[in-house]
Design a protein around this motif. Structure first.
Motif, mmCIF file in Angstrom:
data_model
loop_
_atom_site.group_PDB
_atom_site.id
_atom_site.type_symbol
_atom_site.label_atom_id
_atom_site.label_comp_id
_atom_site.label_asym_id
_atom_site.label_seq_id
_atom_site.Cartn_x
_atom_site.Cartn_y
_atom_site.Cartn_z
ATOM 1 N N VAL A 235 0.856 -1.188 0.000
ATOM 2 C CA VAL A 235 0.000 0.000 0.000
ATOM 3 C C VAL A 235 0.893 1.239 0.000
ATOM 4 C CG1 VAL A 235 -1.761 1.296 1.235
ATOM 5 C CG2 VAL A 235 -1.840 -1.212 1.212
ATOM 6 N N ALA A 236 0.728 2.083 -1.008
ATOM 7 C CA ALA A 236 1.578 3.260 -1.140
ATOM 8 C C ALA A 236 1.042 4.421 -0.317
ATOM 9 C CB ALA A 236 1.671 3.681 -2.609
ATOM 10 N N ARG A 237 1.957 5.183 0.264
ATOM 11 C CA ARG A 237 1.587 6.432 0.926
ATOM 12 C C ARG A 237 1.409 7.504 -0.153
ATOM 13 N NH1 ARG A 237 5.078 8.316 5.975
ATOM 14 N NH2 ARG A 237 3.788 6.695 6.906
ATOM 15 N N GLY A 241 -1.933 13.854 -2.983
ATOM 16 C CA GLY A 241 -2.903 13.084 -3.751
ATOM 17 C C GLY A 241 -2.316 12.107 -4.735
ATOM 18 N N LYS A 242 -0.993 11.959 -4.754
ATOM 19 C CA LYS A 242 -0.347 11.028 -5.680
ATOM 20 C C LYS A 242 0.409 9.950 -4.903
ATOM 21 C CE LYS A 242 1.954 14.345 -7.728
ATOM 22 N NZ LYS A 242 2.832 15.069 -8.697
ATOM 23 N N PRO A 243 0.312 8.676 -5.334
ATOM 24 C CA PRO A 243 0.997 7.599 -4.615
ATOM 25 C C PRO A 243 2.483 7.539 -4.949
ATOM 26 C CG PRO A 243 -0.162 6.693 -6.496
ATOM 27 C CD PRO A 243 -0.510 8.169 -6.459
ATOM 28 N N GLY A 244 3.285 7.316 -3.937
ATOM 29 C CA GLY A 244 4.697 7.039 -4.157
ATOM 30 C C GLY A 244 4.901 5.548 -4.357
ATOM 31 N N TRP A 245 6.130 5.101 -4.231
ATOM 32 C CA TRP A 245 6.409 3.678 -4.284
ATOM 33 C C TRP A 245 5.905 3.012 -3.001
ATOM 34 C CZ3 TRP A 245 11.818 5.535 -5.881
ATOM 35 C CH2 TRP A 245 11.936 5.554 -7.281
ATOM 36 N N THR A 246 5.451 1.771 -3.092
ATOM 37 C CA THR A 246 5.116 0.997 -1.902
ATOM 38 C C THR A 246 6.412 0.576 -1.206
ATOM 39 O OG1 THR A 246 5.164 -1.138 -3.039
ATOM 40 C CG2 THR A 246 3.077 0.100 -3.071
ATOM 41 N N ARG A 247 6.280 0.002 -0.016
ATOM 42 C CA ARG A 247 7.449 -0.484 0.701
ATOM 43 C C ARG A 247 8.168 -1.572 -0.086
ATOM 44 N NH1 ARG A 247 7.225 0.652 6.322
ATOM 45 N NH2 ARG A 247 7.850 -1.427 6.986
ATOM 46 N N VAL A 414 23.763 5.895 -0.077
ATOM 47 C CA VAL A 414 22.544 5.913 -0.892
ATOM 48 C C VAL A 414 21.333 5.948 0.030
ATOM 49 C CG1 VAL A 414 21.150 4.636 -2.571
ATOM 50 C CG2 VAL A 414 23.639 4.643 -2.785
ATOM 51 N N VAL A 415 20.320 6.724 -0.350
ATOM 52 C CA VAL A 415 19.035 6.730 0.340
ATOM 53 C C VAL A 415 17.951 6.463 -0.694
ATOM 54 C CG1 VAL A 415 17.362 8.078 1.668
ATOM 55 C CG2 VAL A 415 19.811 8.383 2.089
ATOM 56 N N VAL A 416 17.065 5.521 -0.390
ATOM 57 C CA VAL A 416 15.917 5.257 -1.248
ATOM 58 C C VAL A 416 14.667 5.491 -0.420
ATOM 59 C CG1 VAL A 416 14.749 3.636 -2.767
ATOM 60 C CG2 VAL A 416 17.235 3.502 -2.494
ATOM 61 N N THR A 417 13.840 6.443 -0.828
ATOM 62 C CA THR A 417 12.560 6.691 -0.171
ATOM 63 C C THR A 417 11.440 6.247 -1.107
ATOM 64 O OG1 THR A 417 12.066 8.919 -0.997
ATOM 65 C CG2 THR A 417 13.625 8.746 0.850
ATOM 66 N N ASP A 418 10.203 6.472 -0.695
ATOM 67 C CA ASP A 418 9.093 6.117 -1.575
ATOM 68 C C ASP A 418 8.869 7.152 -2.667
ATOM 69 O OD1 ASP A 418 8.299 7.896 0.386
ATOM 70 O OD2 ASP A 418 6.394 6.923 0.815
ATOM 71 N N ALA A 435 10.083 8.724 -8.296
ATOM 72 C CA ALA A 435 8.938 7.844 -8.514
ATOM 73 C C ALA A 435 8.062 8.386 -9.639
ATOM 74 C CB ALA A 435 8.134 7.730 -7.221
ATOM 75 N N PRO A 436 7.390 7.517 -10.375
ATOM 76 C CA PRO A 436 6.508 7.975 -11.466
ATOM 77 C C PRO A 436 5.471 8.967 -10.953
ATOM 78 C CG PRO A 436 6.803 5.593 -11.571
ATOM 79 C CD PRO A 436 7.425 6.039 -10.284
ATOM 80 N N GLY A 437 5.261 10.047 -11.741
ATOM 81 C CA GLY A 437 4.276 11.050 -11.385
ATOM 82 C C GLY A 437 4.819 12.203 -10.563
ATOM 83 N N PHE A 438 6.097 12.138 -10.190
ATOM 84 C CA PHE A 438 6.704 13.201 -9.387
ATOM 85 C C PHE A 438 7.872 13.825 -10.138
ATOM 86 C CE2 PHE A 438 4.544 10.568 -6.327
ATOM 87 C CZ PHE A 438 4.049 11.458 -5.392
ATOM 88 N N THR A 439 8.178 15.051 -9.793
ATOM 89 C CA THR A 439 9.342 15.745 -10.327
ATOM 90 C C THR A 439 10.368 15.915 -9.214
ATOM 91 O OG1 THR A 439 8.542 17.965 -9.755
ATOM 92 C CG2 THR A 439 7.855 17.043 -11.897
ATOM 93 N N ALA A 440 11.603 16.182 -9.603
ATOM 94 C CA ALA A 440 12.647 16.416 -8.613
ATOM 95 C C ALA A 440 12.290 17.610 -7.733
ATOM 96 C CB ALA A 440 13.982 16.644 -9.312
ATOM 97 N N GLU A 441 11.684 18.629 -8.318
ATOM 98 C CA GLU A 441 11.300 19.815 -7.548
ATOM 99 C C GLU A 441 10.267 19.465 -6.478
ATOM 100 O OE1 GLU A 441 13.341 20.875 -11.085
ATOM 101 O OE2 GLU A 441 11.508 19.657 -10.860
ATOM 102 N N GLU A 442 9.310 18.608 -6.822
ATOM 103 C CA GLU A 442 8.308 18.197 -5.836
ATOM 104 C C GLU A 442 8.949 17.396 -4.703
ATOM 105 O OE1 GLU A 442 4.098 17.473 -8.023
ATOM 106 O OE2 GLU A 442 5.749 16.251 -8.785
ATOM 107 N N VAL A 443 9.910 16.564 -5.067
ATOM 108 C CA VAL A 443 10.588 15.761 -4.049
ATOM 109 C C VAL A 443 11.377 16.652 -3.099
ATOM 110 C CG1 VAL A 443 12.364 14.011 -3.655
ATOM 111 C CG2 VAL A 443 10.673 13.689 -5.486
#
Length: 456
Positions: A235-237, A241-247, A414-418, A435-443
């Motif tokens: 289940v993605a957080r 309003g957009k889902p990131g990667w799941t665990r 290295v750090v990997v987040t959702d 993650a799909p649907g996101f930009t570096a600026e949003e991250v």
């Protein structure tokens, strides 16, 4: 030399108030000596000091009745969970000392070896090293840790003979040998007792010279053996309003970054799912509980009894798998033989420091083996952190400087987040992919650190 006692009660009949007792156990209850702990409760002993990785489930009544005065543990508290133990610690009714897991077993091993102290790289630049002697060897700093002797050790194992020779099963050896060696009186409860000569010598994991008493297990361990119920992994957080990667997808991203060939340690939580994406790659997985060469997570505890990873979850034994105690497991890490350490975190910062054992809401904390694992960087190892981008309160976990107590300083590569994959370059974290649907600026907007663009 017959060391078999008729009952757990008989085996602890000389245990006095004020005794220090090292109690084996990994995860929630794997390797917990439930029969001996119940006998201890019935005996009415008080003013006890308990030593172990985590508070054993069978010790709950002792703590509730305020019969334990002091804890020496790698875990006294878990984030997001408030227990009776937390309240007693916060009120000062019970005192505690937090010890990194690898340091704990090494201090006990040192006591059993007749040594007074050891120097370790574990805990440098953290509160655990405060006030301790720091010495330099070959230009590197080490922390002085004193040997830890105990009056008794309570240990659970699989089989014993009448001379006290002990056989553990699979990965359930972990703390048993070091705890037994440090104790004036080591008592082992086992599933089966055989006659001398019936244990093949090559299957004896702990020689009887370290064991004073043996009893048959009388109280079945009906608790879940390995770990607490896992959070949903698929289940993605959502962020805006957009889902990131799941665990699971975080773990999949991390698996792609692992080099071949390599030995890789997988820590608690999200890192444990990485094993599902190794398949036939030239990667050997290591667990600090004492396992090398395991595979996928399995859904039950009975298919491969006592084969579990550091999270305490049952896993598949791959061809070539081996089992050993936690002392040996941490030797592999601190010596640099483990190439990559993959761990979870509460915070990671721009300089590559990581905090993963305590938050302001916790009394004490849960160090586990993390400090020993990041110490591997002194010997050339690499550290990868896997975590969700924000905590349950919506606070960024990527920060300019960690505000929680440090696990390790400037050690994360290295750090990997959702939301993204970050790599440390030029002394700062840079984004490699999102993650799909996101930009570096949003991250970057969802972090609490300065955005950094790598040099071209």
């Amino acid at each position: 030399m017959d060391k078999v006692y008729e009952s757990p009660e008989a085996a602890i009949s000389d245990l006095a108030d004020g005794a220090s007792i090292a109690v084996s156990g990994f995860g929630q209850s794997a390797g917990s000596p439930m029969s001996l702990l119940e006998a201890l409760h019935k005996r009415g002993s008080r003013d006890l000091c308990l030593v172990g990785n985590t508070i054993p489930p069978g010790a709950g009544p002792l703590i509730d009745e305020r019969r334990v005065r002091h804890l020496i543990m790698s875990f006294t508290s878990r984030a997001g969970r408030l227990s009776a133990t937390d309240e007693l610690l916060a009120d000062g009714v019970m005192t505690y000392e937090l010890v990194a897991q690898g340091t704990l077993v090494e201090r006990l091993r040192a006591a059993g070896a007749g040594l007074g102290a050891i120097y370790t790289p574990t805990g440098l630049n953290t509160p655990i090293a405060d006030g301790k002697d720091i010495r330099y060897f070959d230009g590197r700093p080490y922390v002085l840790e004193t040997a830890l002797r105990v009056d008794y050790a309570f240990i659970a194992a699989h089989r014993a003979d009448r001379s006290g020779n002990i056989e553990f099963r699979a990965a359930n050896q972990h703390f048993g040998p070091s705890f037994a060696k440090a104790a004036r009186v080591a008592i082992v409860e086992v599933d089966e007792i055989v006659e001398d000569g019936e244990l093949p010598p090559e299957r004896i994991d702990l020689p009887g010279i370290f064991v004073a008493r043996v009893v048959r297990t009388t109280v079945p361990n009906t608790l879940p053996k390995y770990g607490l119920k896992r959070r949903p992994a698929d289940v993605a957080r959502e962020y805006h309003g957009k889902p990131g990667w799941t665990r699971v997808q975080i773990a999949e991203q991390a698996a792609r970054l692992l080099p071949e060939p390599s030995y890789v340690n997988l820590g608690l939580g999200i890192p444990s799912y990485v094993s599902s994406f190794i398949k036939d790659r030239d990667i050997v997985l290591h667990g600090e509980n004492g396992i090398l060469g395991y595979g996928d997570i399995v859904d039950d505890e009975e298919t491969y009894p006592d084969v579990f990873n550091a999270t305490g979850v049952s896993v598949t034994p791959r061809p070539g798998i081996s089992y050993f105690d936690s002392v040996t497991a941490f030797e592999m890490v601190r010596s640099g033989r483990v190439d990559v350490v993959v761990m979870g975190a509460y915070q990671a910062d721009a300089e590559g420091s990581v905090a993963n054992w305590a938050t302001p809401e916790m009394t004490g904390g849960g160090i586990g083996g993390a400090m020993d694992l990041v110490a591997s960087t002194q010997a050339g190892g690499s550290v990868m952190v896997l975590m969700e981008h924000c905590d349950s309160q919506g606070r960024p976990k990527l920060v300019q400087r960690c505000t929680y107590p440090l696990t390790g300083k400037a050690c994360v590569d290295v750090v990997v987040t959702d939301l993204a994959v970050f790599r440390r370059r030029d002394g700062a974290l840079t984004i490699e992919s999102v993650a799909p649907g996101f930009t570096a600026e949003e991250v970057w907007a969802l972090t609490d650190m300065e955005a950094h663009t790598p040099r071209t």
